[in-house]
Design an enzyme around this catalytic site. Structure first.
Site, PDB file in Angstrom:
ATOM      1  CD  GLU A 178      -5.775  -6.066   0.036  1.00 13.71           C
ATOM      2  OE1 GLU A 178      -4.785  -5.886  -0.685  1.00 13.71           O
ATOM      3  OE2 GLU A 178      -5.852  -6.986   0.882  1.00 13.71           O
ATOM      4  NE  ARG A 179      -3.689  -2.374   3.569  1.00 13.92           N
ATOM      5  CZ  ARG A 179      -2.681  -2.572   4.393  1.00 13.92           C
ATOM      6  NH1 ARG A 179      -2.425  -1.703   5.346  1.00 13.92           N
ATOM      7  NH2 ARG A 179      -1.914  -3.632   4.283  1.00 13.92           N
TER       8      ARG A 179
ATOM      9  CB  SER B 228       4.571  -7.677   5.478  1.00 12.83           C
ATOM     10  OG  SER B 228       3.639  -8.610   5.004  1.00 12.83           O
TER      11      SER B 228
ATOM     12  CG  PHE C  78      -0.264   0.443   2.503  1.00 11.76           C
ATOM     13  CD1 PHE C  78      -0.136   1.791   2.810  1.00 11.76           C
ATOM     14  CD2 PHE C  78       0.279  -0.483   3.392  1.00 11.76           C
ATOM     15  CE1 PHE C  78       0.500   2.206   3.977  1.00 11.76           C
ATOM     16  CE2 PHE C  78       0.929  -0.082   4.543  1.00 11.76           C
ATOM     17  CZ  PHE C  78       1.035   1.264   4.832  1.00 11.76           C
TER      18      PHE C  78
ATOM     19  CB  CYS D  10      10.393  -0.497   2.865  1.00 15.62           C
ATOM     20  SG  CYS D  10      10.994   0.149   1.316  1.00 15.62           S
TER      21      CYS D  10
ATOM     22  CD  GLU E 276       8.185  -3.049   8.262  1.00 16.93           C
ATOM     23  OE1 GLU E 276       7.485  -4.034   8.026  1.00 16.93           O
ATOM     24  OE2 GLU E 276       8.786  -2.410   7.370  1.00 16.93           O
TER      25      GLU E 276
ATOM     26  CE  LYS F 144      -2.969  -8.299  -4.791  1.00 14.98           C
ATOM     27  NZ  LYS F 144      -3.364  -7.343  -3.722  1.00 14.98           N
TER      28      LYS F 144
END
Ligand code: NAD
Length: 500
Positions: free
Chosen positions: A176-177, A226, A149, A281, A385, A173
């Site tokens: 979805e957020r 993640s 995201f 990240c 994290e 892909k």
């Protein structure tokens, strides 16, 4: 309520799935749209479209492919702000930060336009008598990208420009957020002249990902997200015979040496820890000052800056930090601060008390910048994290002890050192077991023509992303050895041919 769907074979396609999730505006806490989570059947339709488009696309001259990407790049230059506004409205990051993200993605498109050069093969004449040998790089087929995201435009652009330029077709892909940026990029690629089916978008969650992992026509998968999901995708994808590069989570440390320019280090930490609300990240989430005196002086410089952070919606140009992405993530970040405090960390600046009072934004997912001191390596605020605007101070008394803290962590994405000493900086960059190193640079994200990737649990797979690593990942080498009859008689050879 609008329902966001897919982009397959050059057109928007409404999702048919009965499963949908709301897409939130994190700045307001409202939702005016949802996204249909694709079924395996829908994913397979997209893969079939990409498979059908591949033979012609892979044989299209590389320069022609590059020219289409060049047009796409020009659209990004002209309308980048439109894409930035779309991604900010779903992610929450400030408009300037979003535009910076679009530009860093665009730079990969600029790099990918050089593909005709990267695809040039190697040729050796007379490897034997009248025998020549050459190798070329060919595309793999249908490749897929599964993205997180936090960079709805840049991370997909780490992947698809190079995949397409080297002759592959692609299924993206997105998270979805943040589903809308991918569709806008698909639309602009079509406008730039990309043939139908070469680039497709499927929305969705684990079901869509599993369909990509299971489909034998998907030859390679690039993943960023993640670590547990990266590991799952790497293990499943490779066991299904696919090439996989899977980049995972991070916990990036900055060592601050006694000879550092402390003002520079404090300013650098502000951007690196609190920019994009810490949802990067490459964010610095741990500062390791060497000596208590350095720690105290650094904290004294940081506290007023953290208290002065302008926290607000992306639509306000003055905002330096936006909200977190979802209410659940806000609760998680806040929970980590609770845990750190309970485990003995000193909360020097407490972001939990922040209240957004701008009208219309009171229900957004805001949290203030947080500074924790006396953090130890057994606390969850160090081991995990957090992915929020929380900077932990781990005090150490020597360079070696500070380096040991960095090495103790499983994540090894990025790290930085602040020092004026060339020896220390050089030793650090040579010895530290981390993928991306900054010397007096807090977020050392490599440019498009270098490659991005961490070490240890921050990556699964052999190839980093973009730059020549991207070209290597999306192509495979084929070597042809040839001899042309020239009247010279040959005899049967039964042993390994050698030059003798
Ligand atoms: P995430 O792992 O939850 O999701 C990433 C993608 O995987 C999404 O597309 C999601 O739909 C999909 N996914 C989620 N759960 C899945 C499951 N169980 N099975 C299959 N697919 C699944 O990550 P996120 O929260 O979107 O992004 C934040 C994470 O990404 C952080 O850990 C961050 O460090 C990492 N990240 C890493 C890099 C890097 O370069 N190393 C860059 C950006 C973000």
């Amino acid at each position: 309520m609008t329902t966001i769907g897919n982009y397959i074979a050059g057109s928007y396609v409404a999702g048919t799935s009965s499963r949908t999730v709301p897409v939130m505006n994190p700045a307001t806490g409202d939702s005016e749209k949802d996204v249909a989570l694709s079924t395996a059947k829908e994913v397979n339709v997209a893969v079939a479209a990409a498979k059908e488009a591949w033979p012609a696309w892979s044989k299209t001259p590389a320069l022609r492919r590059a020219r289409i990407l060049d047009k796409f790049k020009n659209i990004l230059w002209e309308r980048g702000e439109e894409l930035a506004a779309i991604l900010s409205s779903e992610h929450g990051k400030t408009q300037d930060d979003a535009l910076g993200e679009v530009t860093r993605g665009l730079e990969v498109v600029e790099f990918a336009i050089g593909a005709p050069h990267f695809l040039k093969g190697e040729f050796s004449e007379n490897v034997g008598s009248s025998v020549d040998s050459h190798n070329i790089r060919q595309s793999l087929g249908v490749c897929a990208g599964i993205t997180p995201f936090n960079f709805p435009a840049m991370v997909p652009m780490w992947m698809f420009p190079i995949a397409l330029a080297t002759g592959n077709t692609f299924i993206l892909k997105p998270s979805e957020r943040v589903p809308s940026s991918a569709l806008k990029m698909a639309e602009w690629l079509t406008e730039a002249g990309l043939p139908d089916g070469v680039f497709n978008v499927v929305q969705g969650d684990k079901e869509a990902v599993d369909a990509l992992l299971a489909n034998p026509d998907v030859k390679a998968i690039s993943f960023v997200g993640s670590t547990p999901v990266a590991k799952y995708i790497y293990e499943t994808g490779t066991s299904n015979g696919k090439r996989v590069q899977a980049l995972g989570g991070a916990k990036n440390h900055a060592i601050i040496m006694p000879d550092a320019d402390l003002d520079m280090a404090a300013d650098a930490l502000m951007g690196a820890a609190y920019g994009s609300a810490g949802e990067r990240c490459m964010a610095i989430s741990v500062a390791v000052p060497v000596t208590d005196a350095v720690a105290d002086a650094l904290i004294a410089k940081l506290v007023p800056k953290i208290n002065a952070l302008k926290i607000g919606p992306s639509t306000d140009k003055a905002s330096e930090m936006g909200p977190l992405v979802t209410a659940q993530h806000l609760a998680k970040v806040s929970g980590y601060i609770d845990a750190g405090e309970a485990e003995g960390a000193k909360v020097v600046v407490d972001g939990r008390s922040f209240k957004q009072d701008k009208q219309g934004f009171e229900n957004g997912y805001y949290i203030g910048g947080t500074l924790l001191d006396n953090v130890t390596t057994d606390m969850s605020v160090w081991t995990d994290e957090i992915f929020g605007p929380v900077l932990s101070i781990v005090r150490r008394n020597s360079y070696q002890d500070a380096l040991d803290v960095v090495h103790k962590h499983d994540f090894a994405n990025g790290t930085a050192i602040f020092t004026r000493d060339g020896d220390t900086a050089r030793n650090f960059s040579q010895d530290v077991e981390v993928g991306m190193i900054g010397i007096n640079i807090p977020i050392p994200v490599p440019m498009a023509y270098h490659s991005f990737g961490g070490w240890k649990s921050s990556i699964f797979g052999d190839h980093h992303m973009h730059g020549m690593e991207g070209v290597r990942f999306y192509t495979r080498i084929k070597t042809t050895t040839s001899r042309w009859p020239s009247g010279q008689r040959t005899e049967p050879e039964f042993s390994m041919p050698t030059l003798g």
